[in-house]
Scaffold this motif. Structure first.
Motif, PDB file in Angstrom:
ATOM      1  N   LEU A 282       0.827  -1.209   0.000  1.00 31.31           N
ATOM      2  CA  LEU A 282       0.000   0.000   0.000  1.00 31.31           C
ATOM      3  C   LEU A 282       0.860   1.258   0.000  1.00 31.31           C
ATOM      4  N   ASN A 283       1.940   1.238   0.778  1.00 32.48           N
ATOM      5  CA  ASN A 283       2.828   2.406   0.826  1.00 32.48           C
ATOM      6  C   ASN A 283       3.483   2.649  -0.533  1.00 32.48           C
ATOM      7  N   GLU A 284       3.921   1.584  -1.196  1.00 34.11           N
ATOM      8  CA  GLU A 284       4.536   1.733  -2.523  1.00 34.11           C
ATOM      9  C   GLU A 284       3.562   2.345  -3.522  1.00 34.11           C
ATOM     10  N   ALA A 285       2.281   1.999  -3.378  1.00 33.36           N
ATOM     11  CA  ALA A 285       1.261   2.510  -4.310  1.00 33.36           C
ATOM     12  C   ALA A 285       0.734   3.878  -3.891  1.00 33.36           C
ATOM     13  N   GLY A 286       1.188   4.383  -2.752  1.00 30.02           N
ATOM     14  CA  GLY A 286       0.733   5.685  -2.271  1.00 30.02           C
ATOM     15  C   GLY A 286      -0.715   5.677  -1.814  1.00 30.02           C
ATOM     16  N   LEU A 287      -1.206   4.523  -1.343  1.00 28.80           N
ATOM     17  CA  LEU A 287      -2.603   4.424  -0.916  1.00 28.80           C
ATOM     18  C   LEU A 287      -2.732   4.713   0.574  1.00 28.80           C
ATOM     19  N   ALA A 288      -3.867   5.318   0.925  1.00 30.69           N
ATOM     20  CA  ALA A 288      -4.121   5.669   2.323  1.00 30.69           C
ATOM     21  C   ALA A 288      -4.611   4.449   3.104  1.00 30.69           C
ATOM     22  N   PHE A 289      -4.317   4.454   4.417  1.00 31.50           N
ATOM     23  CA  PHE A 289      -4.825   3.428   5.325  1.00 31.50           C
ATOM     24  C   PHE A 289      -6.048   3.991   6.039  1.00 31.50           C
ATOM     25  N   HIS A 290      -7.157   3.277   5.922  1.00 29.79           N
ATOM     26  CA  HIS A 290      -8.388   3.669   6.615  1.00 29.79           C
ATOM     27  C   HIS A 290      -8.448   2.819   7.888  1.00 29.79           C
ATOM     28  N   ARG A 291      -8.299   3.445   9.039  1.00 28.36           N
ATOM     29  CA  ARG A 291      -8.119   2.656  10.262  1.00 28.36           C
ATOM     30  C   ARG A 291      -9.335   1.793  10.599  1.00 28.36           C
ATOM     31  N   ASP A 292     -10.532   2.196  10.136  1.00 31.27           N
ATOM     32  CA  ASP A 292     -11.716   1.373  10.397  1.00 31.27           C
ATOM     33  C   ASP A 292     -11.727   0.100   9.549  1.00 31.27           C
ATOM     34  N   TRP A 293     -10.871   0.069   8.536  1.00 35.43           N
ATOM     35  CA  TRP A 293     -10.819  -1.092   7.652  1.00 35.43           C
ATOM     36  C   TRP A 293      -9.674  -2.053   7.999  1.00 35.43           C
ATOM     37  N   ILE A 294      -8.942  -1.751   9.055  1.00 39.74           N
ATOM     38  CA  ILE A 294      -7.864  -2.624   9.534  1.00 39.74           C
ATOM     39  C   ILE A 294      -8.301  -3.197  10.878  1.00 39.74           C
ATOM     40  N   VAL A 295      -8.576  -4.494  10.920  1.00 38.10           N
ATOM     41  CA  VAL A 295      -9.102  -5.123  12.145  1.00 38.10           C
ATOM     42  C   VAL A 295      -8.239  -6.326  12.513  1.00 38.10           C
ATOM     43  N   GLU A 296      -7.820  -6.370  13.748  1.00 41.90           N
ATOM     44  CA  GLU A 296      -7.046  -7.512  14.243  1.00 41.90           C
ATOM     45  C   GLU A 296      -7.991  -8.627  14.665  1.00 41.90           C
ATOM     46  N   SER A 297      -7.703  -9.853  14.252  1.00 40.61           N
ATOM     47  CA  SER A 297      -8.562 -10.983  14.592  1.00 40.61           C
ATOM     48  C   SER A 297      -7.724 -12.174  15.059  1.00 40.61           C
ATOM     49  N   ASP A 298      -8.245 -13.405  14.852  1.00 40.21           N
ATOM     50  CA  ASP A 298      -7.656 -14.567  15.525  1.00 40.21           C
ATOM     51  C   ASP A 298      -7.344 -15.761  14.622  1.00 40.21           C
ATOM     52  N   PHE A 299      -7.402 -15.587  13.310  1.00 37.90           N
ATOM     53  CA  PHE A 299      -7.133 -16.664  12.353  1.00 37.90           C
ATOM     54  C   PHE A 299      -8.227 -17.740  12.325  1.00 37.90           C
ATOM     55  N   GLU A 300      -9.375 -17.514  12.928  1.00 46.09           N
ATOM     56  CA  GLU A 300     -10.468 -18.487  12.903  1.00 46.09           C
ATOM     57  C   GLU A 300     -11.665 -17.906  12.131  1.00 46.09           C
ATOM     58  N   SER A 301     -12.563 -18.776  11.679  1.00 48.75           N
ATOM     59  CA  SER A 301     -13.718 -18.329  10.890  1.00 48.75           C
ATOM     60  C   SER A 301     -14.594 -17.358  11.664  1.00 48.75           C
ATOM     61  N   GLU A 302     -14.840 -17.652  12.925  1.00 49.45           N
ATOM     62  CA  GLU A 302     -15.660 -16.767  13.757  1.00 49.45           C
ATOM     63  C   GLU A 302     -15.017 -15.394  13.879  1.00 49.45           C
ATOM     64  N   GLY A 303     -13.681 -15.389  13.973  1.00 45.80           N
ATOM     65  CA  GLY A 303     -12.972 -14.115  14.053  1.00 45.80           C
ATOM     66  C   GLY A 303     -13.142 -13.304  12.779  1.00 45.80           C
ATOM     67  N   GLY A 304     -13.081 -13.950  11.626  1.00 46.30           N
ATOM     68  CA  GLY A 304     -13.294 -13.253  10.367  1.00 46.30           C
ATOM     69  C   GLY A 304     -14.709 -12.706  10.262  1.00 46.30           C
ATOM     70  N   TYR A 305     -15.655 -13.514  10.712  1.00 42.76           N
ATOM     71  CA  TYR A 305     -17.069 -13.111  10.708  1.00 42.76           C
ATOM     72  C   TYR A 305     -17.266 -11.848  11.552  1.00 42.76           C
ATOM     73  N   GLN A 306     -16.737 -11.851  12.782  1.00 41.01           N
ATOM     74  CA  GLN A 306     -16.889 -10.704  13.677  1.00 41.01           C
ATOM     75  C   GLN A 306     -16.138  -9.479  13.168  1.00 41.01           C
ATOM     76  N   ALA A 307     -14.947  -9.703  12.590  1.00 41.48           N
ATOM     77  CA  ALA A 307     -14.146  -8.588  12.088  1.00 41.48           C
ATOM     78  C   ALA A 307     -14.851  -7.891  10.929  1.00 41.48           C
TER      79      ALA A 307
END
Length: 335
Positions: A203-228
C-alpha cells in the motif's frame, strides 16, 4: 512371545548365532541360516524394536507437537510430515498442545522420556515461551515450523509471510482497487505481524491511504473473520477489497457478507492466505496466497533427519516461498 533363546534351542545353535542371522551382523553358512530362519518362522518370532533401539541408540521415532485448531492448514502440514516419516522409515508420535504452555512442556517431557530421536514443534500460539525442558536434554534435535523468534536453539522451517502479504495486497492494487482493508491475525504473533507488514509495504509503494476502520485484528479463525467483517460494516463504509490474512477468516467474511446481501466479488473483492484444500470449493472460489503446506512438513522432516544424522551442525532456516492463486473472489475495477 518367542525369544532368540527359543530359536537357538529349536535350531540347535547358539544364541549368538541366532543374533548374527537375525541382525545380519556376521557371515553364517546358508545351511545354518536356513535352520535359524525356519525356527524363527515356526515360533512366530518378531524382533524387539525396543531392544534394537537400546542397542543402536535410535528408536526411528519422531515426536511432533501441534496446536489444535479448526484450520485445516495444520492437518495438511501434518499429512506432509507423516508421509515423509513413512517414506524415511520413521514412526510419528503426534501430541496436541491445545494452546496450553504447561501441556506443551509436559508433552515434550513425555516424548523425550520415550526416547524419540527428534522433535518437530508447530505451536505458534505458544510463541515466545521459555521451554526449560530443553535444558535437561541439550542434545535432542529440534525443528520448529512456522514459529517466531525462539528462546532455544533449533532449526526452523517457515513460510515467507512478508512476501505473501505483499503479494496479496499487490494483486488487489493491480486489479484496480484503491480502498483496501485488512483483517489480520493476532499481531503479537510473529507470522501475523510480518504478513501485515508485507501488506502495508504494498500500500505504501502505491501511495494508498490506510483507513483505520478497515484494519481489524482478529484470531485466524472463521468466527474471528465473521466478527471482524461485522465491525468493518458497522463503521459505516466498506472498502472495495479486503485481504483476509488466512483462508479461515475469509470463510467467515463470506458468510457475514452473504447475510448482509453483499456480493463477492461484485460488491466486495476478497483475497485469503494459505490455500487450504477447501478454498477452491468456497462460493465464490477463493483467490488466495498458496502456502506450500505439504512441502513445509516434508522439509521439516528432511531437516530433522539431517540433524539426527549429524549432516548439519549450524542452525538452519529453510524459507518456503508463497505464490498467488487466482480464482473468482476478486474482480478487476476501473480500466
Amino acid at each position: 512371545m518367542a525369544t532368540m533363546k527359543d530359536i537357538a534351542r529349536l535350531a540347535g545353535v547358539s544364541t549368538s548365532t541366532v543374533s548374527h542371522v537375525i541382525n545380519k551382523s556376521r557371515f553364517v553358512s546358508d545351511e545354518i541360516a536356513e535352520r535359524v530362519n525356519r525356527a524363527a518362522k515356526e515360533l512366530n518370532y518378531a524382533p524387539s524394536a525396543l531392544a534394537r533401539s537400546l542397542k543402536v541408540n535410535r528408536t526411528q521415532t519422531i515426536g511432533m507437537l501441534v496446536t489444535t485448531s479448526t484450520n485445516p492448514f495444520f492437518g495438511e502440514v501434518v499429512k506432509g510430515v507423516e508421509r515423509s516419516c513413512y517414506q524415511k522409515g520413521y514412526n510419528l508420535i503426534l501430541c496436541n498442545t491445545e494452546g496450553d504452555s504447561e501441556r506443551m512442556k509436559a508433552s515434550i517431557d513425555t516424548l523425550l522420556q520415550k526416547r524419540v530421536d527428534g522433535l518437530l514443534l508447530m505451536c505458534s500460539t505458544l510463541e515466545g515461551e521459555q521451554i526449560d525442558v530443553f535444558e535437561r536434554y541439550p542434545d535432542i534435535p529440534v525443528v520448529v515450523m512456522d514459529w517466531g523468534p525462539m528462546s532455544f536453539a533449533s532449526d526452523k522451517i517457515q513460510d515467507n509471510s512478508y512476501q505473501g502479504g505483499y503479494l496479496a495486497a499487490r494483486y488487489l492494487i493491480d486489479c484496480g482497487h484503491h480502498e483496501i482493508g485488512c483483517i489480520t491475525g493476532p499481531l503479537m504473533k510473529h507470522q501475523a505481524q510480518i504478513r501485515y507488514e508485507g501488506f502495508k509495504r504494498a500500500l505504501n509503494e502505491a501511495g494508498l491511504a490506510f483507513h483505520r476502520d478497515w484494519i481489524v485484528e482478529s484470531d485466524f479463525e472463521s468466527e474471528g473473520g465473521y466478527q471482524a467483517f461485522n465491525k468493518i460494516f458497522a463503521s459505516g463504509s466498506l472498502p472495495s477489497a479486503i485481504f483476509a490474512c488466512n483462508d479461515m477468516m475469509a470463510m467467515g467474511i463470506i458468510n457475514a457478507a452473504h447475510e448482509k446481501g453483499i456480493r463477492i466479488p461484485e460488491d466486495l473483492s476478497l483475497i485469503g492466505y494459505d490455500d487450504i484444500h477447501i478454498a477452491k470449493f468456497m462460493t465464490p472460489s477463493l483467490t488466495t496466497i498458496h502456502q506450500p503446506k505439504y512441502r513445509l512438513g516434508q522439509a521439516a522432516v528432511e531437516t530433522l533427519l539431517k540433524r539426527i544424522n549429524k549432516e548439519i551442525t549450524e542452525p538452519q532456516v529453510v524459507q518456503l516461498e508463497p505464490t498467488l492463486v487466482v480464482r473468482k473472489s476478486v474482480r478487476r475495477v476501473g480500466n
